[in-house]
Design an enzyme around this catalytic site. Sequence first.
Site, short mmCIF file in Angstrom:
data_model
loop_
_atom_site.label_atom_id
_atom_site.label_comp_id
_atom_site.label_asym_id
_atom_site.label_seq_id
_atom_site.Cartn_x
_atom_site.Cartn_y
_atom_site.Cartn_z
N GLU A 1 12.52 -16.94 -1.80
CA GLU A 1 12.76 -18.15 -1.01
C GLU A 1 11.53 -19.05 -0.96
O GLU A 1 11.63 -20.25 -0.68
CB GLU A 1 13.14 -17.77 0.43
CG GLU A 1 14.47 -17.03 0.55
CD GLU A 1 14.75 -16.65 2.00
OE1 GLU A 1 14.15 -17.28 2.91
OE2 GLU A 1 15.55 -15.73 2.23
N ASP B 1 0.82 -1.21 0.00
CA ASP B 1 0.00 0.00 0.00
C ASP B 1 0.85 1.26 0.00
O ASP B 1 1.85 1.34 0.73
CB ASP B 1 -0.90 -0.01 1.24
CG ASP B 1 -1.80 1.19 1.32
OD1 ASP B 1 -2.75 1.27 0.53
OD2 ASP B 1 -1.54 2.07 2.18
#
Length: 538
Positions: free
Chosen positions: A263, A208
Amino acid sequence: MSNAISSKSLHPWWKGAVIYQIYPRSYQDTNGDGVGDLNGITQRLDHIASLGVDGIWISPFFTSPMKDFGYDVADYCGVDPVFGTLEDFDRLLERAHALGLKVIIDQVYAHSSDAHAWFAESRQDRTNARADWYVWKDPKPDGTPPNNWQAVFGGPCWTWDARRQQYFMHNFLPSQPQLNLHNLEVQQALIDVMRFWLDRGVDGFRLDALNFSLFDPEFRNNPAKSPAPRNVSRPFDLQEHVHNQSHPDLPVFLRRLRALMDEYGDIFSVAEVPGPQPLMEMRAYTEGEAHLNSAYSFDFLYAKRLSAEAVAASQSNWLGAPGEGWPSWAFSNHDAPRCVSRWFDGVDETVRAKLTNALLFCLRGNPILYQGEELGLPQAEIAYKDLQDPEAIANWPRTLGRDGARTPMPWSEAGPHCGFTEARPWLPIGQGHAALAVDIQKDEPHSALAFTRHLAAVRAGSEALRYGDIAFQEVSGDLLVFHRVYENETVKCVFNLGSAEVTTSIAGVSPEQILVSVGFDETADKGVPAYSCRIARL
């Protein structure tokens, strides 16, 4: 192996995905308090899955005093009791995944709530462990704020705090103090937050107000706009925002976030980059393989008119040059007035919904469908006594406010609150929304809901629409003609966005080639009717 399977395996799940945005306060209430909750979303996941979308984006549900309705976070790793519990979120996630839906959540890294424990510690004195986790500055000798920066919701970017005898910075409400992302400890704390949600199994993040996350550490004054705009509703609109946001070091932080997400596999990341000219930032935040995947365009969210030229210009900024990020598009959201009320004035509501959703699904990038757009919901008119939006209340009646796009989802025509709640809803049901409720439209073959489901199925079955390049054939007045092309598939998209029939030289197509048609004579090869579209596989 078919081309569809082999091509899909070449792309991450999110590329070309259709994302459905949920504003949780207004989706479904299950505990009778008039506010939607996580269990309500879980209850309605079958509806979302039936749309044929690929994933959901849930606006903030974290612990918050709700002064900005969740975009003021008091605990990044907690669920606010009004929405439920972490266990409720886990059940939502499990059910969504069982239905084949990915789950994207909001993250607010520019600021926290002033109720956050980090801020409570930071404001105690100038020597505590988190003293530099927020942005503090001494006053000028005359006691005035450190510089001229203005806040989005009105007034200065600075609020005096007697504990520290300093001002703290806030780009939005005073209850939303600015996090100091120049401090690597703060960056690491936010990275740890992201890891917390990745470990729970989320599939992506919307970041945001991302360009508000870093500021000029020299705190130079913003220049005034020249010429000065007239009749503004807030001082923020009188400045060029070159110092209180958009610092060039922000991509360095984004690389740290991307390294973490990598990851966990194909994690989707999309940046919200508000502002009048965000293109350079959007490119910087999504460049190459080390930054975010996508940026969320504002080109259409506040546009008062939809024009062929505007669509072509916006799409032409994202044609797939080497190193360029992947775009995302929305026509409505929780902050912007609903598009069917901004565009095609006087046209039947169902036709409006079909045209806007068809165009959204044909653009190159990720369509983000806001809850209720599948029904063609218009913007609601909210009386002053019912307003909840702090910006609307502060600037009444000059600012439209955001409440009109946040009214509860209408699930059933019958009942006092359209199946959203048994209590008084936090916002009233929108005018005319009961007649557009899910139970009215779900079995109607010509409804906006049925059309949206058909659109999603067409897009899912077309590599050209999901992944393909875009090439404009004709952009003239209200006529918009473009091709979406991927390998051996070409899809022609023809739109007339105006009130008069257009004569053109576009070649006709056979009925069996037509995938989607609105207001179109399927055999026409010259005339394109007013407010119509035709999508055909060549």
